[in-house]
Scaffold this active site. Structure first.
Site, PDB file in Angstrom:
ATOM      1  N   ASP A  82       0.730  -1.259   0.115  1.00 29.05           N
ATOM      2  CA  ASP A  82      -0.067   0.130  -0.104  1.00 29.05           C
ATOM      3  C   ASP A  82       0.767   1.211   0.053  1.00 29.05           C
ATOM      4  OD1 ASP A  82      -2.616  -0.889  -0.147  1.00 29.05           O
ATOM      5  OD2 ASP A  82      -2.843  -1.225   2.189  1.00 29.05           O
ATOM      6  N   GLU A  85       0.202   3.464  -3.323  1.00 25.06           N
ATOM      7  CA  GLU A  85      -1.333   3.897  -3.297  1.00 25.06           C
ATOM      8  C   GLU A  85      -1.700   5.030  -1.972  1.00 25.06           C
ATOM      9  OE1 GLU A  85      -5.541   1.512  -2.483  1.00 25.06           O
ATOM     10  OE2 GLU A  85      -4.067   0.592  -3.675  1.00 25.06           O
ATOM     11  N   ASP A  86      -1.052   4.562  -0.939  1.00 28.87           N
ATOM     12  CA  ASP A  86      -1.379   5.363   0.272  1.00 28.87           C
ATOM     13  C   ASP A  86      -0.598   6.332   0.731  1.00 28.87           C
ATOM     14  OD1 ASP A  86      -3.782   4.152   0.233  1.00 28.87           O
ATOM     15  OD2 ASP A  86      -3.317   2.621   1.769  1.00 28.87           O
TER      16      ASP A  86
END
Length: 208
Positions: A82, A85-86
Site C-alpha cells: 500500500d 497507493e496510500d
C-alpha cells in the site's frame, strides 16, 4: 495451488546456510521498517483505530502461513503493497531500496487514487486476470485480511448492506487469483461465509 509457486522452496528452511536465512530476514525486516515509516500517520478505518502497519504485516503473514515456500520478494511486496497507493512512494524508490521484482508487484496491486472510487474498484476486477502470480498472491491475501476485518473491526459508519456489498466485490476481485493458493482461497471462502452469516442476520434483525 499454482505450479510455479508450489515448486519454490522457502528461504527460511533450516537446511539453508545461516547467511541465506540472515539475508532473508534483513530484506523482510527492511520492508517492515520502510512500510512502518511510510504508514506512520495512518490508522485503520475501524473503531479500534489500529496502526495501519498491522494490515500489511498481516497480509505477509497470511501468505507465509498458507504458502510457506513463497519467495522473499513476494513477502516484501506484501508488506509494501500500500505504500504507493496510500503514502506517495514511487515504483523507482522501491526498486532502489529493494529490487525491480518487489517494485513491480507493489505497482501492480496499487490503485490509481486519481480515479473515482467506483472506477478504481471496477479496475481491480478488470485487471485481476492479468496480474503476475506474485501480485495475485498479494491481492488474494489482502482481500482475506480486509474481509476478515468486517468481523473484527468493521469500518466506522459502514452498515450491513455496505459490508455485504464489499464481500461480493472482493469475491469478484479474487476469482482469477485463486489459482495461486488453495490455502488462501479456502481462508477467503471461510471468512466470507462467516461475514455474510453474521451481517445478514444483523440485517434481518434490523428489519424486524
Amino acid at each position: 495451488m499454482h505450479e510455479g509457486l508450489k515448486q519454490r522452496k522457502s528461504h527460511v528452511n533450516l537446511d539453508f546456510p545461516f547467511t541465506t536465512v540472515l539475508r532473508f530476514m534483513q530484506l523482510l525486516l527492511k520492508s517492515v521498517d520502510f512500510a512502518a515509516r511510510a504508514h506512520r500517520d495512518q490508522r485503520r478505518k475501524g473503531a479500534a483505530q489500529e496502526p495501519y502497519i498491522n494490515h500489511p504485516i498481516e497480509v505477509s503473514r497470511l501468505i507465509v502461513e498458507c504458502e510457506p515456500g513463497t519467495e522473499e520478494d513476494i513477502l516484501c511486496a506484501a508488506v509494501l503493497h500500500d505504500v504507493i497507493e496510500d503514502c506517495g512512494a514511487t515504483r523507482d524508490e522501491i526498486a532502489a531500496c529493494f529490487n525491480d521484482i518487489v517494485a513491480d508487484i507493489v505497482l501492480e496491486v496499487s490503485d490509481d487514487k486519481a480515479l473515482p472510487r467506483d472506477e478504481r474498484k471496477a479496475k481491480q476486477i478488470e485487471t485481476a486476470p492479468s496480474l503476475t502470480n506474485g501480485a495475485k498472491l498479494v491481492r488474494l491475501a489482502d482481500k482475506v485480511a480486509n474481509v476478515g476485518a468486517m468481523l473484527t473491526d468493521t469500518p466506522i459508519g459502514w452498515d450491513e448492506k455496505q459490508i455485504l456489498a464489499y464481500v461480493d466485490w472482493a469475491e469478484a476481485v479474487v476469482a482469477p487469483c485463486r489459482v495461486v493458493s488453495d490455502g488462501l482461497s479456502e481462508r477467503f471462502d471461510a471468512i466470507a461465509r462467516d461475514v455474510r452469516i453474521f451481517h445478514q442476520s444483523e440485517l434481518k434483525e434490523a428489519g424486524k
